[in-house]
Motif scaffolding. Structure first.
Motif, PDB file in Angstrom:
ATOM      1  N   ARG A 483       0.832  -1.190   0.000  1.00 37.49           N
ATOM      2  CA  ARG A 483       0.000   0.000   0.000  1.00 37.49           C
ATOM      3  C   ARG A 483       0.869   1.242   0.000  1.00 37.49           C
ATOM      4  N   GLU A 484       0.298   2.247  -0.664  1.00 32.61           N
ATOM      5  CA  GLU A 484       0.922   3.561  -0.649  1.00 32.61           C
ATOM      6  C   GLU A 484      -0.175   4.591  -0.445  1.00 32.61           C
ATOM      7  N   ALA A 638      -6.855  -0.427   4.014  1.00 36.23           N
ATOM      8  CA  ALA A 638      -5.894   0.017   5.021  1.00 36.23           C
ATOM      9  C   ALA A 638      -5.290  -1.147   5.778  1.00 36.23           C
ATOM     10  N   ASN A 639      -5.891  -2.344   5.681  1.00 38.47           N
ATOM     11  CA  ASN A 639      -5.396  -3.519   6.404  1.00 38.47           C
ATOM     12  C   ASN A 639      -4.732  -4.526   5.490  1.00 38.47           C
ATOM     13  N   VAL A 640      -4.560  -4.182   4.213  1.00 41.45           N
ATOM     14  CA  VAL A 640      -3.984  -5.114   3.253  1.00 41.45           C
ATOM     15  C   VAL A 640      -2.556  -4.715   2.958  1.00 41.45           C
ATOM     16  N   GLY A 641      -1.708  -5.714   2.792  1.00 40.86           N
ATOM     17  CA  GLY A 641      -0.346  -5.434   2.364  1.00 40.86           C
ATOM     18  C   GLY A 641       0.564  -5.129   3.529  1.00 40.86           C
ATOM     19  N   GLY A 642       1.767  -4.587   3.167  1.00 36.98           N
ATOM     20  CA  GLY A 642       2.753  -4.293   4.186  1.00 36.98           C
ATOM     21  C   GLY A 642       2.616  -2.899   4.726  1.00 36.98           C
ATOM     22  N   ALA A 643       3.671  -2.386   5.283  1.00 37.81           N
ATOM     23  CA  ALA A 643       3.652  -1.061   5.892  1.00 37.81           C
ATOM     24  C   ALA A 643       3.629  -0.006   4.830  1.00 37.81           C
ATOM     25  N   THR A 644       3.078   1.179   5.186  1.00 37.57           N
ATOM     26  CA  THR A 644       3.026   2.300   4.248  1.00 37.57           C
ATOM     27  C   THR A 644       4.350   2.999   4.210  1.00 37.57           C
TER      28      THR A 644
END
Length: 644
Positions: A483-484, A638-644
């Motif tokens: 996520r970005e 907002a709960n998918v993927g790694g850290a922003t």
């Protein structure tokens, strides 16, 4: 439902169906034969009653014949000692149980007229005159000759209906004992068919019966239709079921004129049909009992020989399906030589082959899946490469000419005057144009550098997108998207710019942006860009194929307030989608475009699903454009993927 239950239900249905059919046949034919037998017996009973009445009438006729042939009656018929004659006749009718005795002369005059009720009390019978009979009176008529009868019978015999009830009556000419004597009148003898006589006749026939005048308007317990049937066919019995144990049989009896006069009803016990009903019930019970016994025996045999081995085989198959353990074998029943043993061995063999086929299928599926992923990635890479190729071409063109070439020419022109550049500017008329030229070259360089930087930025963005797509393929097995936090509107603008370069001839398409003011939010940039590029590029191609005006592409960005979802709509006025294709546009390999391979929308739908979103299509029909709607859950994103 288990196989045992199905077998029980099937066998029960077969037994019940057989029992029903057998009961129907028994009720129709067997019970019907008992009914026919009962009706035949009832017919004989009512005929016996008629014969008994005939016998009683015959007895009365013999009395009339005996008195009509008596010399004493003959002497007094024309007038004699009437008192003594009457006394003698009164004594005779009392001895013979005669209720009516009339002696009439040749003119119908009553010489002696005696009428008594069953209690021996004198009565007056309305139908029997006390003074003189009319010559046309029925009792004074002679019967018509019967050609079938060999016996010549004189006088009348039959039933004569009176106000005191039916009268069994006979008449005979009064001629004395010798044929030579002339006739002196007619003697009428009658006996009432009263209750006592009916009881006597019932004892003789062993059949209780009742009698009514057939023209009675209200006969208790007898339906009017029965009276009508008997009146129209008095010799044909009519049967009426009273209840399961009693039957009434009706028949008529004619009067001396041959008209229906009496309605006779015999009250009979239904012994035959009761036996028939018992036989039918016994047959039904025995059939059901035999069927249940057959079911128990068959179930016991099937349980041991078929159902139990099949249940073990089924349980074994279910366990294999749950555990994916293809090394298990049944073993039980494999040594049997019947069909169950063959099935068991074949099942074990099939499991062995299935294990081998499954391993090969897993490898094939893995290869096919990787091939599909690679195809989708290559399709998306191809979309971006169009833009990259345009940017690279523009960079190459700018690099080969323009301000740098002009600047080099200026340097070559000033090289001879390099030692005295100030003097050249002051003395040479061309020197005064040097500064404007340098200023123009500087501005041109700045402009070209800006253009090159934009194209290089676009080129870099495309290359980064291609790199991310390739990395997504390499790490597809367990790597989630990153996520970005960025502006979705800017991402849409980038997709519009990429597709404008990638689709030749689409620069004149009207682009309408309808964006709500949204804050930057966390999304998977490359997956979202992949979807947007596919949708917008397809819309541009649809608009180029359409002949409708205007050619408009509308992109809407909004946030659904009810469920906090991000909604992106791509709407075009292009060729549209037929209704039968709306459910197929996202299928792998489906495409309506010439040379299309059907990977773009399929991979876009997969990407939307991977982001926990949904991609749908709608169209009013061919030639009326299409709308693609992408919905993404922002909180989920907002709960998918790694850290922003």
């Amino acid at each position: 439902m288990s196989l045992r239950s199905k077998v029980v239900i099937l066998l029960s249905l077969v037994v019940l169906l057989y029992a029903a059919i057998d009961h129907l046949l028994q009720s129709t034919f067997v019970y019907g034969s008992f009914v026919a037998l009962e009706e035949s017996g009832a017919h004989k009973d009512v005929l016996r009653i008629r014969h008994a009445i005939d016998s009683e009438i015959n007895s009365v006729y013999h009395d009339a014949q005996a008195w009509g042939s008596s010399d004493e009656v003959w002497r007094n018929a024309s007038g004699g000692d009437t008192v003594a004659f009457r006394k003698m006749l009164a004594q005779r009718i009392e001895d013979r149980r005669i209720h009516v005795l009339y002696v009439c002369d040749l003119q119908g005059g009553v010489v002696v007229g005696l009428a008594r009720d069953p209690n021996k009390q004198p009565i007056t019978v309305r139908e029997l005159p006390t003074e003189k009979f009319d010559p046309t009176h029925p009792l004074l008529q002679q019967p018509a000759a019967d050609p079938k009868s060999k016996e010549k019978k004189e006088g009348l015999s039959g039933i004569y209906m009176t106000d005191k009830g039916p009268l069994l009556v006979s008449t005979h000419p009064i001629g004395g004992s010798t044929p030579e004597r002339p006739l002196r009148g007619t003697i009428i003898v009658g006996r009432f068919l009263d209750k006592d006589l009916c009881k006597d006749l019932a004892k003789q026939t062993e059949t209780p019966f009742e009698q009514w005048p057939i023209d009675a308007t209200n006969v208790p317990g007898v339906p009017p239709e029965v009276i009508g049937q008997v009146s129209s066919s008095p010799d044909e019995p009519v049967y009426q079921e009273v209840d399961d144990q009693h039957l009434s049989a009706y028949i008529g009896y004619p009067d001396i004129r041959g008209n229906p006069a009496l309605l006779l009803r015999a009250n009979l016990d239904r012994a035959a049909t009761e036996q028939g009903s018992w036989a039918v019930r016994y047959a039904l019970v025995s059939t059901v009992a035999a069927g249940l016994l057959m079911i128990l025996v068959l179930l016991n045999m099937m349980q041991r020989t078929v159902l139990k081995p099949l249940a073990q085989l089924t349980e074994h198959a279910v366990n294999i399906g749950r555990s994916d353990d293809f090394t298990r074998r049944i073993g039980t029943g494999a040594t049997r030589s019947d069909e169950v043993g063959i099935l068991t061995r074949e099942f074990d063999s099939m499991i062995e082959k299935g294990a081998e086929s499954r391993a090969a299928l897993v490898d094939t599926a893995r290869a096919a899946g990787m091939s599909e992923i690679a195809t989708g990635v290559l399709h998306n890479v191809g979309n971006v490469l169009n833009s990259v190729n345009v940017s690279a071409t523009l960079v190459a063109q700018k690099a080969r000419g323009g301000a740098p070439e002009d600047f080099k020419k200026l340097v070559d022109f000033l090289r001879p005057s390099a030692d005295d550049l100030a003097g050249f500017i002051q003395r040479d008329p061309r020197g005064k144009h040097l500064y404007p030229l340098l200023d123009s070259l500087a501005n041109q360089l700045v402009s070209e550098m800006s253009t090159l930087l934009q194209e290089v930025t676009s080129l870099t963005s495309g290359i980064d997108h291609i790199k991310e797509l390739v990395q997504a393929q390499q790490g597809f097995a367990g790597r989630a998207g990153v996520r970005e936090v960025l502006s979705v509107a800017q991402l849409i603008d980038s997709a519009v710019a990429i597709t404008e370069r990638g689709v030749q001839g689409s620069s004149d398409i009207e682009i309408v942006r309808e964006f709500e003011a949204l804050d930057a939010c966390p999304v998977d940039r490359h997956r979202l860009m992949e979807i947007l590029v596919n949708l917008i590029q397809n819309a541009r191609q649809s608009l180029l194929e359409s002949t409708q005006d205007p050619r408009r592409l509308t992109v809407r960005l909004m946030r659904h307030g009810d469920d906090d979802r991000l909604r992106i709509e791509v709407v075009d006025t292009g060729v549209g989608i037929p209704a039968e294709n709306l459910s197929r546009v996202f299928n792998h390999g489906f495409s309506t475009k010439k040379g299309g391979h059907g990977f773009g929308l399929h991979s876009s739908a997969n990407a939307a699903t991977e982001m926990h979103g949904k991609l749908t299509a709608a169209s009013p029909g061919p030639g009326r454009g299409a709308t693609f709607l992408l919905e993404l859950p922002l909180q989920m994103a907002a709960n998918v993927g790694g850290a922003t």
